[in-house]
Motif scaffolding. Structure first.
Motif, PDB file in Angstrom:
ATOM      1  N   PHE A  22      -5.744   8.282  18.062  1.00  0.00           N
ATOM      2  CA  PHE A  22      -5.794   9.512  17.264  1.00  0.00           C
ATOM      3  C   PHE A  22      -5.923  10.737  18.178  1.00  0.00           C
ATOM      4  CE2 PHE A  22      -8.609  12.731  15.349  1.00  0.00           C
ATOM      5  CZ  PHE A  22      -7.775  13.179  14.343  1.00  0.00           C
ATOM      6  N   LEU A  23      -6.852  10.644  19.148  1.00  0.00           N
ATOM      7  CA  LEU A  23      -7.078  11.768  20.068  1.00  0.00           C
ATOM      8  C   LEU A  23      -5.831  12.074  20.877  1.00  0.00           C
ATOM      9  CD1 LEU A  23     -10.497  11.485  21.911  1.00  0.00           C
ATOM     10  CD2 LEU A  23      -9.640  13.335  20.490  1.00  0.00           C
ATOM     11  N   ARG A  24      -5.199  11.007  21.359  1.00  0.00           N
ATOM     12  CA  ARG A  24      -4.017  11.193  22.194  1.00  0.00           C
ATOM     13  C   ARG A  24      -2.891  11.860  21.399  1.00  0.00           C
ATOM     14  NH1 ARG A  24       0.092   7.063  24.798  1.00  0.00           N
ATOM     15  NH2 ARG A  24       1.075   8.607  26.136  1.00  0.00           N
ATOM     16  N   ASN A  25      -2.689  11.367  20.167  1.00  0.00           N
ATOM     17  CA  ASN A  25      -1.629  11.956  19.339  1.00  0.00           C
ATOM     18  C   ASN A  25      -1.948  13.395  18.940  1.00  0.00           C
ATOM     19  OD1 ASN A  25       0.349   9.973  19.221  1.00  0.00           O
ATOM     20  ND2 ASN A  25      -0.929   8.740  17.880  1.00  0.00           N
ATOM     21  N   LEU A  26      -3.233  13.634  18.659  1.00  0.00           N
ATOM     22  CA  LEU A  26      -3.645  15.003  18.302  1.00  0.00           C
ATOM     23  C   LEU A  26      -3.309  15.950  19.452  1.00  0.00           C
ATOM     24  CD1 LEU A  26      -5.249  16.503  16.053  1.00  0.00           C
ATOM     25  CD2 LEU A  26      -7.286  16.190  17.441  1.00  0.00           C
ATOM     26  N   HIS A  27      -3.667  15.524  20.676  1.00  0.00           N
ATOM     27  CA  HIS A  27      -3.427  16.354  21.855  1.00  0.00           C
ATOM     28  C   HIS A  27      -1.922  16.555  22.075  1.00  0.00           C
ATOM     29  CE1 HIS A  27      -4.769  18.153  25.609  1.00  0.00           C
ATOM     30  NE2 HIS A  27      -3.813  17.498  26.256  1.00  0.00           N
ATOM     31  N   ARG A  28      -1.190  15.496  21.934  1.00  0.00           N
ATOM     32  CA  ARG A  28       0.246  15.534  22.186  1.00  0.00           C
ATOM     33  C   ARG A  28       0.975  16.426  21.177  1.00  0.00           C
ATOM     34  NH1 ARG A  28       2.681  11.404  25.311  1.00  0.00           N
ATOM     35  NH2 ARG A  28       4.924  11.697  25.231  1.00  0.00           N
ATOM     36  N   ALA A  50     -10.427  17.726  26.408  1.00  0.00           N
ATOM     37  CA  ALA A  50     -11.745  17.514  27.038  1.00  0.00           C
ATOM     38  C   ALA A  50     -12.252  16.115  26.693  1.00  0.00           C
ATOM     39  CB  ALA A  50     -12.720  18.585  26.562  1.00  0.00           C
ATOM     40  N   LEU A  51     -12.007  15.668  25.446  1.00  0.00           N
ATOM     41  CA  LEU A  51     -12.465  14.324  25.053  1.00  0.00           C
ATOM     42  C   LEU A  51     -11.633  13.243  25.756  1.00  0.00           C
ATOM     43  CD1 LEU A  51     -13.132  14.973  21.267  1.00  0.00           C
ATOM     44  CD2 LEU A  51     -14.800  14.696  23.095  1.00  0.00           C
ATOM     45  N   LEU A  52     -10.322  13.494  25.942  1.00  0.00           N
ATOM     46  CA  LEU A  52      -9.488  12.511  26.656  1.00  0.00           C
ATOM     47  C   LEU A  52      -9.946  12.364  28.108  1.00  0.00           C
ATOM     48  CD1 LEU A  52      -5.921  13.455  25.342  1.00  0.00           C
ATOM     49  CD2 LEU A  52      -7.119  11.315  24.909  1.00  0.00           C
ATOM     50  N   ASP A 102      -5.167   1.749  27.341  1.00  0.00           N
ATOM     51  CA  ASP A 102      -6.465   1.475  26.704  1.00  0.00           C
ATOM     52  C   ASP A 102      -6.744   2.495  25.607  1.00  0.00           C
ATOM     53  OD1 ASP A 102      -6.924  -0.674  28.255  1.00  0.00           O
ATOM     54  OD2 ASP A 102      -8.432   0.270  29.556  1.00  0.00           O
ATOM     55  N   LEU A 103      -6.481   3.769  25.945  1.00  0.00           N
ATOM     56  CA  LEU A 103      -6.720   4.829  24.946  1.00  0.00           C
ATOM     57  C   LEU A 103      -5.871   4.581  23.708  1.00  0.00           C
ATOM     58  CD1 LEU A 103      -6.834   8.075  27.089  1.00  0.00           C
ATOM     59  CD2 LEU A 103      -8.444   7.512  25.307  1.00  0.00           C
ATOM     60  N   GLN A 104      -4.639   4.152  23.949  1.00  0.00           N
ATOM     61  CA  GLN A 104      -3.702   3.960  22.841  1.00  0.00           C
ATOM     62  C   GLN A 104      -4.092   2.768  21.974  1.00  0.00           C
ATOM     63  OE1 GLN A 104      -1.111   6.170  22.528  1.00  0.00           O
ATOM     64  NE2 GLN A 104      -0.473   5.231  20.603  1.00  0.00           N
ATOM     65  N   TYR A 105      -4.553   1.685  22.601  1.00  0.00           N
ATOM     66  CA  TYR A 105      -4.708   0.438  21.839  1.00  0.00           C
ATOM     67  C   TYR A 105      -6.138  -0.082  21.672  1.00  0.00           C
ATOM     68  CZ  TYR A 105       0.314   0.370  22.384  1.00  0.00           C
ATOM     69  OH  TYR A 105       1.636   0.717  22.357  1.00  0.00           O
ATOM     70  N   THR A 106      -7.067   0.279  22.563  1.00  0.00           N
ATOM     71  CA  THR A 106      -8.391  -0.343  22.425  1.00  0.00           C
ATOM     72  C   THR A 106      -9.539   0.648  22.219  1.00  0.00           C
ATOM     73  OG1 THR A 106      -8.612  -0.429  24.826  1.00  0.00           O
ATOM     74  CG2 THR A 106      -7.843  -2.432  23.752  1.00  0.00           C
TER      75      THR A 106
END
Ligand code: HEM
Length: 249
Positions: A100-106, A71-73, A90-94
């Protein structure tokens, strides 16, 4: 320093004290939302961690983690062919905490697939697919398929080379499914063409493009999670109603 809440305040939340009689003990799972999942009667050894390893519970916890992080992504990610890949970079680098969110979700998503399969093996190993739990086993199979569907639809969303070509392989395979794929057994007999079979239904087009991205996105963020939530409610309700958590071996 321990905080002593007034007893009537505690009772508003937990609705039971420590049981003193067998009848009061039966009231605990009936009145508490936290204990409600468990049947009212259960073998003491079934409550031990080494019996179920709480794999179903861990799967549910991971589902909640993916739902909240997803939901946050969604606040940042746009399911548009021109923007999707850039938004992920952008999510990954900026973006603050984006990586953190992306890795948590993944990782929680990968984790669910593993824990659900292990949970299924535990259920099979302890014979819990047998009556009276056969219906819950079928509900579980539905959940397994939904979890696989969530993993597959989420794979396309970054819209990078690996997700594009990986999804292309997956959807090409759909053309070969019996009865619903144009190249599969009985496909041509049923008059199916590449633009009228199940792969076309999923992609919305002959090839992967904007329509496919938006369809995968709706399936990933809305349709499949909603179905999972409905089936999980039925699954948990059955765990309680089927009683005892596993057969007496
Ligand atoms: C998202 C997927 C799933 C979730 C969240 C989930 C959750 C749970 C939970 C919390 C329990 C209570 C006992 C425990 O923690 O082990 C349970 C029991 C059970 N699950 Fe699942 N489950 C899922 C998938 C599956 C699958 C794939 C199957 C089998 C195909 C399955 C079949 C069963 C059965 C038959 C029981 C009753 C077992 C017993 O009474 O000992 N579940 N599930």
């Amino acid at each position: 320093m321990p905080v002593n809440l007034p007893p009537e305040f505690k009772r508003k939340i937990f609705r039971h004290g420590l049981p003193r009689t067998p009848t009061e003990a039966l009231q605990v799972p009936r009145r508490s939302v936290f204990w409600h999942l468990h049947p009212t009667r259960i073998f003491a050894e079934r409550m031990q961690l080494r019996f179920s390893f709480c794999l179903g519970g861990i799967s549910f916890l991971l589902f909640l983690v993916t739902a909240i992080s997803g939901a946050l992504l969604m606040i940042y990610y746009r399911p548009v062919v021109e923007n999707a890949y850039g938004d992920i970079l952008d999510l990954q680098y900026t973006v603050f905490l984006g990586s953190f969110l992306r890795n948590l979700h993944r990782w929680a998503g990968h984790g669910i697939v593993i824990t659900v399969v292990l949970h299924m093996l535990r259920v099979f190993y302890t014979g819990c697919y047998k009556a009276p739990r056969e219906f819950n086993w079928i509900v579980g199979v539905g959940l397994l398929l939904i979890v696989c569907g969530l993993a597959f639809t989420g794979y396309l969303l970054p819209w990078d080379q690996i997700s594009y070509w990986g999804t292309r392989i997956g959807t090409n395979l759909l053309h070969a499914v019996p009865f619903i794929g144009s190249d599969g057994p009985f496909g041509s007999e049923l008059g199916l063409r590449p633009d009228s079979d199940v792969a076309y239904l999923l992609l919305g087009d002959a090839d992967l493009g904007q329509r496919a991205l938006i369809r995968f996105y709706s399936l990933h963020v809305f349709i499949l999670p909603l179905l999972a939530a409905i089936l999980m409610s039925v699954h948990f309700w059955r765990v309680r109603k089927d009683g005892k958590l596993a057969l007496k071996l």
